[in-house]
Design a protein around this motif. Structure first.
Motif, PDB file in Angstrom:
ATOM      1  N   ASP A  25     -45.031  22.738   4.620  1.00 28.75           N
ATOM      2  CA  ASP A  25     -45.741  22.868   5.891  1.00 28.75           C
ATOM      3  C   ASP A  25     -44.774  22.639   7.049  1.00 28.75           C
ATOM      4  O   ASP A  25     -43.651  23.140   7.047  1.00 28.75           O
ATOM      5  CB  ASP A  25     -46.942  21.926   5.931  1.00 28.75           C
ATOM      6  CG  ASP A  25     -46.553  20.463   5.708  1.00 28.75           C
ATOM      7  OD1 ASP A  25     -45.347  20.147   5.674  1.00 28.75           O
ATOM      8  OD2 ASP A  25     -47.463  19.629   5.572  1.00 28.75           O
ATOM      9  N   SER A  26     -45.211  21.891   8.050  1.00 29.77           N
ATOM     10  CA  SER A  26     -44.373  21.656   9.227  1.00 29.77           C
ATOM     11  C   SER A  26     -43.119  20.847   8.906  1.00 29.77           C
ATOM     12  O   SER A  26     -42.151  20.886   9.671  1.00 29.77           O
ATOM     13  CB  SER A  26     -45.181  20.942  10.323  1.00 29.77           C
ATOM     14  OG  SER A  26     -45.736  19.732   9.843  1.00 29.77           O
ATOM     15  N   PHE A  27     -43.122  20.107   7.784  1.00 31.48           N
ATOM     16  CA  PHE A  27     -41.918  19.381   7.391  1.00 31.48           C
ATOM     17  C   PHE A  27     -40.785  20.355   7.050  1.00 31.48           C
ATOM     18  O   PHE A  27     -39.610  20.040   7.226  1.00 31.48           O
ATOM     19  CB  PHE A  27     -42.195  18.467   6.197  1.00 31.48           C
ATOM     20  CG  PHE A  27     -42.991  17.247   6.546  1.00 31.48           C
ATOM     21  CD1 PHE A  27     -42.418  16.219   7.270  1.00 31.48           C
ATOM     22  CD2 PHE A  27     -44.314  17.126   6.158  1.00 31.48           C
ATOM     23  CE1 PHE A  27     -43.145  15.086   7.604  1.00 31.48           C
ATOM     24  CE2 PHE A  27     -45.053  15.995   6.487  1.00 31.48           C
ATOM     25  CZ  PHE A  27     -44.467  14.980   7.220  1.00 31.48           C
ATOM     26  N   VAL A  28     -41.139  21.517   6.539  1.00 30.22           N
ATOM     27  CA  VAL A  28     -40.141  22.535   6.226  1.00 30.22           C
ATOM     28  C   VAL A  28     -39.779  23.336   7.475  1.00 30.22           C
ATOM     29  O   VAL A  28     -38.604  23.574   7.745  1.00 30.22           O
ATOM     30  CB  VAL A  28     -40.645  23.472   5.114  1.00 30.22           C
ATOM     31  CG1 VAL A  28     -39.725  24.689   4.970  1.00 30.22           C
ATOM     32  CG2 VAL A  28     -40.724  22.725   3.794  1.00 30.22           C
ATOM     33  N   GLU A  29     -40.777  23.728   8.236  1.00 33.14           N
ATOM     34  CA  GLU A  29     -40.469  24.498   9.448  1.00 33.14           C
ATOM     35  C   GLU A  29     -39.687  23.651  10.450  1.00 33.14           C
ATOM     36  O   GLU A  29     -38.710  24.112  11.034  1.00 33.14           O
ATOM     37  CB  GLU A  29     -41.741  25.024  10.104  1.00 33.14           C
ATOM     38  CG  GLU A  29     -41.433  25.868  11.326  1.00 33.14           C
ATOM     39  CD  GLU A  29     -42.661  26.435  11.996  1.00 33.14           C
ATOM     40  OE1 GLU A  29     -43.113  27.518  11.583  1.00 33.14           O
ATOM     41  OE2 GLU A  29     -43.174  25.798  12.936  1.00 33.14           O
ATOM     42  N   ALA A  30     -40.145  22.408  10.674  1.00 37.60           N
ATOM     43  CA  ALA A  30     -39.437  21.456  11.539  1.00 37.60           C
ATOM     44  C   ALA A  30     -39.041  22.079  12.875  1.00 37.60           C
ATOM     45  O   ALA A  30     -37.880  22.025  13.287  1.00 37.60           O
ATOM     46  CB  ALA A  30     -38.204  20.909  10.814  1.00 37.60           C
ATOM     47  N   SER A  31     -40.016  22.637  13.563  1.00 36.53           N
ATOM     48  CA  SER A  31     -39.733  23.375  14.789  1.00 36.53           C
ATOM     49  C   SER A  31     -39.190  22.501  15.921  1.00 36.53           C
ATOM     50  O   SER A  31     -38.613  23.020  16.871  1.00 36.53           O
ATOM     51  CB  SER A  31     -41.008  24.084  15.273  1.00 36.53           C
ATOM     52  OG  SER A  31     -42.031  23.140  15.564  1.00 36.53           O
ATOM     53  N   MET A  32     -39.367  21.185  15.834  1.00 35.44           N
ATOM     54  CA  MET A  32     -38.885  20.305  16.891  1.00 35.44           C
ATOM     55  C   MET A  32     -37.482  19.762  16.600  1.00 35.44           C
ATOM     56  O   MET A  32     -37.002  18.859  17.281  1.00 35.44           O
ATOM     57  CB  MET A  32     -39.864  19.153  17.125  1.00 35.44           C
ATOM     58  CG  MET A  32     -41.257  19.615  17.561  1.00 35.44           C
ATOM     59  SD  MET A  32     -41.230  20.898  18.855  1.00 35.44           S
ATOM     60  CE  MET A  32     -40.503  20.015  20.209  1.00 35.44           C
ATOM     61  N   LEU A  33     -36.841  20.315  15.575  1.00 39.37           N
ATOM     62  CA  LEU A  33     -35.454  19.977  15.272  1.00 39.37           C
ATOM     63  C   LEU A  33     -34.582  21.214  15.454  1.00 39.37           C
ATOM     64  O   LEU A  33     -35.051  22.347  15.320  1.00 39.37           O
ATOM     65  CB  LEU A  33     -35.311  19.477  13.835  1.00 39.37           C
ATOM     66  CG  LEU A  33     -36.038  18.190  13.451  1.00 39.37           C
ATOM     67  CD1 LEU A  33     -35.849  17.922  11.958  1.00 39.37           C
ATOM     68  CD2 LEU A  33     -35.540  17.011  14.268  1.00 39.37           C
ATOM     69  N   ARG A  34     -33.308  20.999  15.726  1.00 39.72           N
ATOM     70  CA  ARG A  34     -32.372  22.112  15.709  1.00 39.72           C
ATOM     71  C   ARG A  34     -32.271  22.643  14.279  1.00 39.72           C
ATOM     72  O   ARG A  34     -32.470  21.905  13.306  1.00 39.72           O
ATOM     73  CB  ARG A  34     -30.991  21.678  16.180  1.00 39.72           C
ATOM     74  CG  ARG A  34     -30.930  21.154  17.606  1.00 39.72           C
ATOM     75  CD  ARG A  34     -29.456  21.113  18.067  1.00 39.72           C
ATOM     76  NE  ARG A  34     -28.581  20.561  17.050  1.00 39.72           N
ATOM     77  CZ  ARG A  34     -28.252  19.273  16.949  1.00 39.72           C
ATOM     78  NH1 ARG A  34     -28.744  18.390  17.813  1.00 39.72           N
ATOM     79  NH2 ARG A  34     -27.433  18.850  15.999  1.00 39.72           N
ATOM     80  N   GLU A  35     -31.936  23.899  14.147  1.00 39.21           N
ATOM     81  CA  GLU A  35     -31.910  24.498  12.816  1.00 39.21           C
ATOM     82  C   GLU A  35     -30.931  23.795  11.886  1.00 39.21           C
ATOM     83  O   GLU A  35     -31.189  23.666  10.688  1.00 39.21           O
ATOM     84  CB  GLU A  35     -31.562  25.985  12.907  1.00 39.21           C
ATOM     85  CG  GLU A  35     -31.683  26.694  11.574  1.00 39.21           C
ATOM     86  CD  GLU A  35     -31.586  28.196  11.683  1.00 39.21           C
ATOM     87  OE1 GLU A  35     -31.764  28.874  10.650  1.00 39.21           O
ATOM     88  OE2 GLU A  35     -31.333  28.701  12.803  1.00 39.21           O
ATOM     89  N   ASP A  36     -29.820  23.312  12.416  1.00 44.25           N
ATOM     90  CA  ASP A  36     -28.841  22.643  11.556  1.00 44.25           C
ATOM     91  C   ASP A  36     -29.285  21.258  11.106  1.00 44.25           C
ATOM     92  O   ASP A  36     -28.619  20.620  10.293  1.00 44.25           O
ATOM     93  CB  ASP A  36     -27.480  22.560  12.251  1.00 44.25           C
ATOM     94  CG  ASP A  36     -27.522  21.736  13.530  1.00 44.25           C
ATOM     95  OD1 ASP A  36     -28.629  21.355  13.981  1.00 44.25           O
ATOM     96  OD2 ASP A  36     -26.447  21.471  14.097  1.00 44.25           O
ATOM     97  N   GLN A  37     -30.434  20.778  11.631  1.00 44.83           N
ATOM     98  CA  GLN A  37     -30.966  19.482  11.225  1.00 44.83           C
ATOM     99  C   GLN A  37     -32.143  19.607  10.254  1.00 44.83           C
ATOM    100  O   GLN A  37     -32.615  18.605   9.728  1.00 44.83           O
ATOM    101  CB  GLN A  37     -31.424  18.691  12.456  1.00 44.83           C
ATOM    102  CG  GLN A  37     -30.316  18.360  13.439  1.00 44.83           C
ATOM    103  CD  GLN A  37     -30.851  17.681  14.688  1.00 44.83           C
ATOM    104  OE1 GLN A  37     -31.939  18.010  15.179  1.00 44.83           O
ATOM    105  NE2 GLN A  37     -30.101  16.721  15.195  1.00 44.83           N
ATOM    106  N   ARG A  38     -32.605  20.791  10.018  1.00 43.10           N
ATOM    107  CA  ARG A  38     -33.804  20.989   9.211  1.00 43.10           C
ATOM    108  C   ARG A  38     -33.496  20.875   7.717  1.00 43.10           C
ATOM    109  O   ARG A  38     -32.340  20.888   7.293  1.00 43.10           O
ATOM    110  CB  ARG A  38     -34.428  22.355   9.524  1.00 43.10           C
ATOM    111  CG  ARG A  38     -34.881  22.483  10.970  1.00 43.10           C
ATOM    112  CD  ARG A  38     -35.309  23.897  11.313  1.00 43.10           C
ATOM    113  NE  ARG A  38     -35.581  24.033  12.744  1.00 43.10           N
ATOM    114  CZ  ARG A  38     -35.774  25.186  13.372  1.00 43.10           C
ATOM    115  NH1 ARG A  38     -35.750  26.321  12.676  1.00 43.10           N
ATOM    116  NH2 ARG A  38     -35.999  25.217  14.677  1.00 43.10           N
TER     117      ARG A  38
END
Length: 215
Positions: free
Chosen positions: A90-103
């Motif tokens: 879910d949102s833990f995978v998308e992690a839209s509030m993190l930079r892509e290199d932090q996901r």
């Protein structure tokens, strides 16, 4: 009396116009336009959709987002690759509030070499939705290996009416399999979402809009 009402209405109109201009300049969250673009049971963004996300009344942690060719938040363009690994959740995978290199996808990629990680994240989804994304990834891209990120509430959220279903769900009493698709927003809602002021009130301030516009 008529003159007073006219002046009050003109003032309110000018205030709204001014507020709209101000919020157009600020990094207010913009419409995500989530829908069933690639599969009848899977919610994604439109392909290559650009939008802004931020949190709180003070617009913290501003992120400028862009979806890939299949509507997922990653710079990786999906294509058939039997050697790839699907990361589902879910949102833990998308992690839209993190930079892509932090996901999670980037962290997994740093530990698994010679394999591309395809992140299939979907906010507000649960266990049965993950199964649909696994099915889609296998059929469309030939992916056979998956990492599924689970949380304690995923089973309970699979019940219909939990507000965490993108399509398939279980009837709460009988546990019979059902489908509850998200309704297409009405024209009024789609127009309202074009307003930066409205997005600030509803997205940042969490103003309740239940009953304001019906589908």
């Amino acid at each position: 009396m008529v003159r007073l009402i006219s002046l009050w209405g003109s003032g309110a109109f000018l205030f709204l116009i001014g507020a709209e201009f101000v919020f157009c300049v600020l990094p207010v969250s913009t419409p995500t336009k989530v829908g069933y673009y690639t599969d009848d049971l899977i919610l994604t963004y439109p392909a290559h959709h650009r939008f802004v996300s931020a949190t709180g009344w003070n617009l913290e942690n501003v992120q400028y987002q862009r979806s890939n060719n299949y509507g997922y938040l990653t710079s990786i363009e999906f294509e058939p690759d039997a050697n790839a690994i699907g990361l589902v959740g879910d949102s833990f995978v998308e992690a839209s509030m993190l930079r892509e290199d932090q996901r999670l996808a980037a962290q997994l990629s740093a530990r698994i070499h010679n394999r591309t990680i395809y992140p299939f994240g979907g906010p507000g989804s649960s266990l049965l939705d993950y199964a649909e994304r696994i099915r889609f990834a296998y059929q469309r891209f030939g992916i056979r290996r998956f990492v599924v990120v689970l949380e304690n509430r995923d089973i309970k959220q699979s019940l219909c009416g939990s507000a965490n279903n993108h399509g398939p769900c279980l009837e709460p009493t009988t546990l019979a399999p059902m489908k509850t698709l998200r309704e297409t927003p009405s024209l009024a809602k789609r127009l309202l979402r074009q307003s930066a002021l409205a997005e600030y009130l509803f997205s940042q301030q969490k103003l309740r809009r239940r009953g304001l516009f019906r589908h």
